[in-house]
Enzyme design. Structure first.
Site, PDB file in Angstrom:
ATOM      1  N   ARG A 169     -13.071  -4.784   6.354  1.00 21.40           N
ATOM      2  CA  ARG A 169     -12.160  -3.635   6.340  1.00 21.40           C
ATOM      3  C   ARG A 169     -12.886  -2.361   6.766  1.00 21.40           C
ATOM      4  NH1 ARG A 169      -7.669  -3.558   2.981  1.00 21.40           N
ATOM      5  NH2 ARG A 169      -8.133  -1.479   2.189  1.00 21.40           N
ATOM      6  N   ARG A 173     -20.279   1.771  12.822  1.00 23.07           N
ATOM      7  CA  ARG A 173     -20.253   2.527  14.077  1.00 23.07           C
ATOM      8  C   ARG A 173     -21.627   3.031  14.466  1.00 23.07           C
ATOM      9  NH1 ARG A 173     -15.891   5.810  11.916  1.00 23.07           N
ATOM     10  NH2 ARG A 173     -13.959   4.694  12.341  1.00 23.07           N
ATOM     11  N   ARG A 246      -7.196  -7.714  -9.772  1.00 20.98           N
ATOM     12  CA  ARG A 246      -8.054  -6.696 -10.352  1.00 20.98           C
ATOM     13  C   ARG A 246      -7.167  -5.547 -10.780  1.00 20.98           C
ATOM     14  NH1 ARG A 246     -12.573  -7.780 -12.445  1.00 20.98           N
ATOM     15  NH2 ARG A 246     -13.602  -5.817 -11.884  1.00 20.98           N
ATOM     16  N   ARG A 277     -15.708   4.957  -8.367  1.00 19.22           N
ATOM     17  CA  ARG A 277     -15.651   6.168  -7.557  1.00 19.22           C
ATOM     18  C   ARG A 277     -14.997   7.295  -8.339  1.00 19.22           C
ATOM     19  NH1 ARG A 277     -11.685   3.499  -2.953  1.00 19.22           N
ATOM     20  NH2 ARG A 277     -10.152   2.702  -4.404  1.00 19.22           N
ATOM     21  N   GLU A 303     -12.712   6.161 -11.642  1.00 19.98           N
ATOM     22  CA  GLU A 303     -11.993   4.900 -11.472  1.00 19.98           C
ATOM     23  C   GLU A 303     -12.834   3.743 -11.997  1.00 19.98           C
ATOM     24  OE1 GLU A 303     -10.188   5.017  -7.609  1.00 19.98           O
ATOM     25  OE2 GLU A 303     -10.192   2.832  -7.497  1.00 19.98           O
ATOM     26  N   TYR A 351      -3.579  -8.376   0.125  1.00 24.36           N
ATOM     27  CA  TYR A 351      -4.291  -7.096   0.089  1.00 24.36           C
ATOM     28  C   TYR A 351      -3.770  -6.238   1.246  1.00 24.36           C
ATOM     29  CZ  TYR A 351      -8.530  -4.150  -0.536  1.00 24.36           C
ATOM     30  OH  TYR A 351      -9.420  -3.131  -0.761  1.00 24.36           O
ATOM     31  N   ASP A 353      -2.418  -2.945   3.184  1.00 22.38           N
ATOM     32  CA  ASP A 353      -2.457  -1.482   3.195  1.00 22.38           C
ATOM     33  C   ASP A 353      -1.013  -0.981   3.272  1.00 22.38           C
ATOM     34  OD1 ASP A 353      -5.207  -1.184   3.083  1.00 22.38           O
ATOM     35  OD2 ASP A 353      -5.440  -1.353   5.253  1.00 22.38           O
TER      36      ASP A 353
HETATM   37  N1  UDP Z   1     -17.235  -1.193  -0.095  1.00 22.32           N
HETATM   38  C1  UDP Z   1     -18.569  -1.073  -0.417  1.00 22.32           C
HETATM   39  N2  UDP Z   1     -19.109   0.163  -0.637  1.00 22.32           N
HETATM   40  C2  UDP Z   1     -18.368   1.283  -0.550  1.00 22.32           C
HETATM   41  C3  UDP Z   1     -16.993   1.180  -0.218  1.00 22.32           C
HETATM   42  C4  UDP Z   1     -16.456  -0.072  -0.012  1.00 22.32           C
HETATM   43  O1  UDP Z   1     -19.269  -2.071  -0.515  1.00 22.32           O
HETATM   44  O2  UDP Z   1     -18.903   2.366  -0.779  1.00 22.32           O
HETATM   45  C5  UDP Z   1     -16.686  -2.543   0.106  1.00 22.32           C
HETATM   46  C6  UDP Z   1     -16.220  -3.180  -1.192  1.00 22.32           C
HETATM   47  O3  UDP Z   1     -16.486  -4.555  -1.110  1.00 22.32           O
HETATM   48  C7  UDP Z   1     -14.736  -2.940  -1.157  1.00 22.32           C
HETATM   49  C8  UDP Z   1     -14.435  -3.106   0.314  1.00 22.32           C
HETATM   50  O4  UDP Z   1     -15.569  -2.520   0.954  1.00 22.32           O
HETATM   51  O5  UDP Z   1     -14.052  -3.884  -1.943  1.00 22.32           O
HETATM   52  C9  UDP Z   1     -13.172  -2.446   0.775  1.00 22.32           C
HETATM   53  O6  UDP Z   1     -13.197  -1.089   0.454  1.00 22.32           O
HETATM   54  P1  UDP Z   1     -11.937  -0.162   0.644  1.00 22.32           P
HETATM   55  O7  UDP Z   1     -12.408   1.233   0.541  1.00 22.32           O
HETATM   56  O8  UDP Z   1     -11.204  -0.591   1.858  1.00 22.32           O
HETATM   57  O9  UDP Z   1     -11.107  -0.537  -0.655  1.00 22.32           O
HETATM   58  P2  UDP Z   1      -9.835   0.167  -1.307  1.00 22.32           P
HETATM   59  O10 UDP Z   1      -9.817   1.573  -0.850  1.00 22.32           O
HETATM   60  O11 UDP Z   1      -8.662  -0.649  -0.908  1.00 22.32           O
HETATM   61  O12 UDP Z   1     -10.115   0.078  -2.752  1.00 22.32           O
END
Ligand code: UDP
Length: 369
Positions: A169, A173, A246, A277, A303, A351, A353
């Protein structure tokens, strides 16, 4: 008699309701919460639109979905660029030249690529899980500092036991671009998501605090067709077993200061910090109220991720092998429910979006003719 009873006023339900109402159908939406908008619900606290069920940043490559939403909201120019905090070291996300420079001191894309190429050598063959996928994309150092701890906190599972697609996801870059999403269109609805959903539901009958499954027969008798957006396993009384989700818990505080962390999202990527976060909601709207004034206070949400248990709110489906197989069995049962459409993140155990949910609903509407 209603043509459609829609269970759940989140995005899937709201799109369905809007489309059916526009087509002249008689529609009733019910929701067991006291408010509309499902998990995109935003609440106004001191002029700040607080994302009550977690941060939602709208982004899409789907022009049809983007165009569709323009009738219900104006999007601001917010671009998601979270910061990772690893034991006090700050890194740019998603993984890009700023991240590589901070991690290794490399300056050019070529140097970064060489560093990653060296570190990914430990993975041979097709990555079989999230850990192997992550190392093969960005190398072991980034995996250890920015991925492993965060992922294990978020999912409560070892990175070796999670599917590789989750980490795909995130963009990788070799440019100095901190935009977290590869999306042509991105933004936050001006005035909040609740306002957008309310506009979608304009003219539609909505009843809140109503629990469909608690009195299913009564509700079923009211409509020709049901659109159900709750958890698919709950619909069938978990008779084949529980699907795993989850859940997330938020600790939200109003602080008497204008700026807590200088960004909408800061991810805590070490294993020890208990939260995944912190969201500082005002930065989704550049720290201003609707009249454009600077807001003197701020609202933050820590969170915490946890395994779902009955009674909790389900947030993320855990699409591993066991759950995918169980979902397939529930789906087979769902297909036999002639008058019921199962949709959305919970109804389809995906999952999704936000844009994918909307696209799925719009497609389903076409199928209904
Ligand atoms: N992820 C990570 N570190 C970060 C942010 C995301 O390892 O700082 C990984 C983690 O496995 C997470 C996945 O990327 O489950 C997808 O993150 P995303 O931000 O897309 O998740 P959401 O915003 O849906 O919670």
């Amino acid at each position: 008699m209603y043509n459609f009873l829609i269970v759940g006023s989140g995005l899937y339900g709201a799109v369905m309701a809007q489309q059916m109402h526009a087509a002249g159908k008689k529609v009733l939406v019910i929701d067991k919460r006291p408010n509309i908008a499902g998990n995109v619900y935003t609440e106004n606290v001191e002029g700040i639109h607080v994302h009550k069920y977690g941060a939602h940043i709208f982004h899409t490559n789907n022009k049809k979905v983007w165009d569709y939403l323009q009738a219900f909201t104006v999007f601001n120019r917010f671009t998601n660029s979270p910061v990772a905090n690893y034991k006090g070291e700050l890194y740019s996300l998603p993984f890009n030249m700023y991240t590589f420079n901070k991690m290794w001191g490399v300056v050019t894309p070529e140097e970064a690529a060489a560093k990653i190429a060296e570190q990914r050598k430990e993975i041979t063959g097709v990555p079989r899980n999230l850990e192997e996928q992550a190392i093969s994309l960005v190398g072991r150092d980034i995996f250890e500092k920015l991925i492993k701890g965060y992922t294990e906190k978020q999912w409560g599972r070892d990175c070796k036991d999670l599917p590789a697609f989750i980490i795909r996801r995130l963009p990788v870059r070799y440019t100095f671009d901190n935009n977290y999403f590869n999306a042509l269109y991105q933004g936050i609805p001006v005035g909040g998501y609740t306002k957008m959903v309310a506009k979608m539901l304009e003219g539609v009958e909505v009843r809140l605090n109503e629990d469909y499954l608690a009195d299913k027969a009564k509700w079923d008798a009211l409509a020709e067709k049901i659109i159900y957006t709750g958890p698919i396993d709950a619909y069938f009384h978990y008779k084949l077993g529980y699907l795993e989700y989850r859940s997330v818990r938020f600790e939200t505080e109003l602080l008497d200061m204008p700026n807590y962390q200088g960004n909408a999202a800061v991810n805590y990527t070490d294993r020890e910090t208990p939260w995944t976060r912190i969201i500082e909601h005002k930065w989704f709207e550049f720290g201003k109220d609707e009249a454009g004034n600077d807001l003197p206070k701020t609202v933050i949400s820590r969170e915490y991720s946890s395994e779902w248990k009955p009674g909790d709110e389900p947030y993320y489906p855990v699409n591993d092998e066991r759950n995918s197989a169980l979902y397939a069995s529930y789906k087979a049962l769902a297909d036999k429910e002639d008058n019921v459409i199962f949709g959305g993140r919970l109804g389809e155990y995906k999952y999704y979006d936000m844009d994918q949910v909307i696209a799925a609903a719009l497609e389903r509407v076409e199928g209904l003719g």
